[in-house]
Write a protein that holds these residues in place. Sequence first.
Motif, short mmCIF file in Angstrom:
data_model
loop_
_atom_site.label_atom_id
_atom_site.label_comp_id
_atom_site.label_asym_id
_atom_site.label_seq_id
_atom_site.Cartn_x
_atom_site.Cartn_y
_atom_site.Cartn_z
N ARG A 172 5.02 13.61 -1.54
CA ARG A 172 4.30 12.33 -1.44
C ARG A 172 4.77 11.46 -0.26
O ARG A 172 3.94 10.90 0.47
CB ARG A 172 4.44 11.57 -2.76
CG ARG A 172 3.27 10.63 -3.00
CD ARG A 172 3.19 10.20 -4.42
NE ARG A 172 2.75 11.29 -5.29
CZ ARG A 172 2.73 11.23 -6.60
NH1 ARG A 172 3.15 10.15 -7.22
NH2 ARG A 172 2.31 12.25 -7.32
N VAL A 181 2.53 9.99 2.87
CA VAL A 181 2.34 8.55 3.12
C VAL A 181 2.75 8.21 4.56
O VAL A 181 2.07 7.45 5.26
CB VAL A 181 3.16 7.72 2.11
CG1 VAL A 181 3.12 6.25 2.47
CG2 VAL A 181 2.62 7.93 0.70
N THR A 203 -7.06 10.99 -5.50
CA THR A 203 -7.08 10.57 -6.91
C THR A 203 -8.50 10.43 -7.46
O THR A 203 -8.70 10.55 -8.67
CB THR A 203 -6.38 9.21 -7.08
OG1 THR A 203 -6.98 8.24 -6.21
CG2 THR A 203 -4.89 9.32 -6.78
N ALA A 262 0.78 4.03 -2.86
CA ALA A 262 0.48 5.44 -2.55
C ALA A 262 1.60 6.36 -3.01
O ALA A 262 1.35 7.47 -3.47
CB ALA A 262 0.27 5.59 -1.04
N CYS A 283 0.83 -1.21 0.00
CA CYS A 283 0.00 0.00 0.00
C CYS A 283 0.86 1.26 0.00
O CYS A 283 0.53 2.26 -0.66
CB CYS A 283 -0.92 0.01 1.23
SG CYS A 283 -2.20 -1.25 1.19
N THR A 327 -3.81 4.68 4.63
CA THR A 327 -2.97 4.90 3.45
C THR A 327 -3.79 4.72 2.17
O THR A 327 -3.70 5.54 1.24
CB THR A 327 -1.78 3.92 3.45
OG1 THR A 327 -1.04 4.09 4.66
CG2 THR A 327 -0.86 4.18 2.27
N THR A 331 -4.93 7.71 -0.49
CA THR A 331 -4.62 7.58 -1.92
C THR A 331 -5.87 7.76 -2.75
O THR A 331 -5.87 8.43 -3.78
CB THR A 331 -4.01 6.19 -2.20
OG1 THR A 331 -2.89 5.99 -1.35
CG2 THR A 331 -3.56 6.07 -3.65
N THR A 361 1.29 6.68 -6.90
CA THR A 361 0.02 7.16 -7.47
C THR A 361 -0.22 8.62 -7.14
O THR A 361 0.01 9.06 -6.01
CB THR A 361 -1.14 6.32 -6.91
OG1 THR A 361 -0.86 4.94 -7.12
CG2 THR A 361 -2.44 6.67 -7.61
N GLY A 362 -0.72 9.34 -8.14
CA GLY A 362 -1.03 10.75 -7.92
C GLY A 362 -1.11 11.49 -9.24
O GLY A 362 -1.09 10.88 -10.31
#
Length: 368
Positions: A85, A89, A335, A44, A40, A327, A331, A47-48
């Motif tokens: 990021r 996280v 998104t 995370a 995870c 988390t 995320t 991803t973004g």
Amino acid sequence: MLTETVNEREATKAETFQKHILPSSMAKMVWILGAILLACVILAACTGALSISLRELWQIIAMELGWISETQVEEQKSVVFWVIRLPRVCLAVLIGAALGIAGASLQGLFRNPIADATLIGVTSGASLFAVFVIMLNVKYFGMLNELAGAYGISFVSFLGAACTTLLVYQLSKITSDGGVATLLLCGIAINAFVGAVTGLMTYLADDAQLRNITFWNLGSLGGASWTAVMAVAPFVGISVIFMPYLSKALNLLVLGESQAASLGVNMKLLKRQVIILATLGVGASVAVAGSIGFVGLIVPHIIRTLFGPNHRTLIIGSAIAGAIVLTLADTLSRTIVAPSELPIGILTGMLGTPFFIYILWEQKRKRL
């Protein structure tokens, strides 16, 4: 005679746990949940709005650690990872762990499956003090503003959580014997009062203040930074390290307060330890990220269903699972409506409510 009775009760308790615990051992649970958490965290981090591939992620980390001398990854991606990021996280992991472990321990202390930090005033107290600061714009708190700067609201929120919890605890001792049931009732009363005061201040707020109050109450990790991570880490760390040591006493508390006391549990000390440790973690989390509901309520139920009610596995498992849930939720929140961001409190509420109802329905179905 007393020794025999105690041994019989302990044997009965052990048999009760063996009927519920899955074959998985403590080590296996930590490995399983740890692997899921790692996956995870990587998801995370990659991803973004600016996507980072696994290969690029490896190169960014290896470059920073000096394992490779050059990389083809854009400098912008490296900056986004290290400055925006990764701290976000880390903050999600810390806050999720704090909410999960507080929920598991407080449910054990109150022997109530719907107990969480809200019941002892942690969340409501932090919210009230945050609203108070937003209403006054901190300008009347020159010394606080000078000392805490941008973290004035966070500092005051933590202070509010600690004060409200202390008030609930002292009130339970004044009005009665300070038992768990009295503590729970005092928590409900103080929560109602604090909620009413918060509502009154919200009613008196102007449009700009109302917008700030609303966004803060909805919860968000949008303000994550390494400073915020370093501010929360010590409080959550103390809670995560020391709370598992109380698991044996919480297991004995399942038999009842008087029975646990007869088996050597110092109930007064246990209540203080659980409440202080839960307030440390949750108070610091609410101060940084606002109110995030349902994580502390649902996560212990999931772990209890998968690995049994033994607090030794329940507390540690809830900490790791809480980090996983928050988390993933964070995320999703940044998104799902990109490039905007959905407040994480809305997401946990929308997903948590039907899941909690499902858990209650499952428990009823098993009893029939």
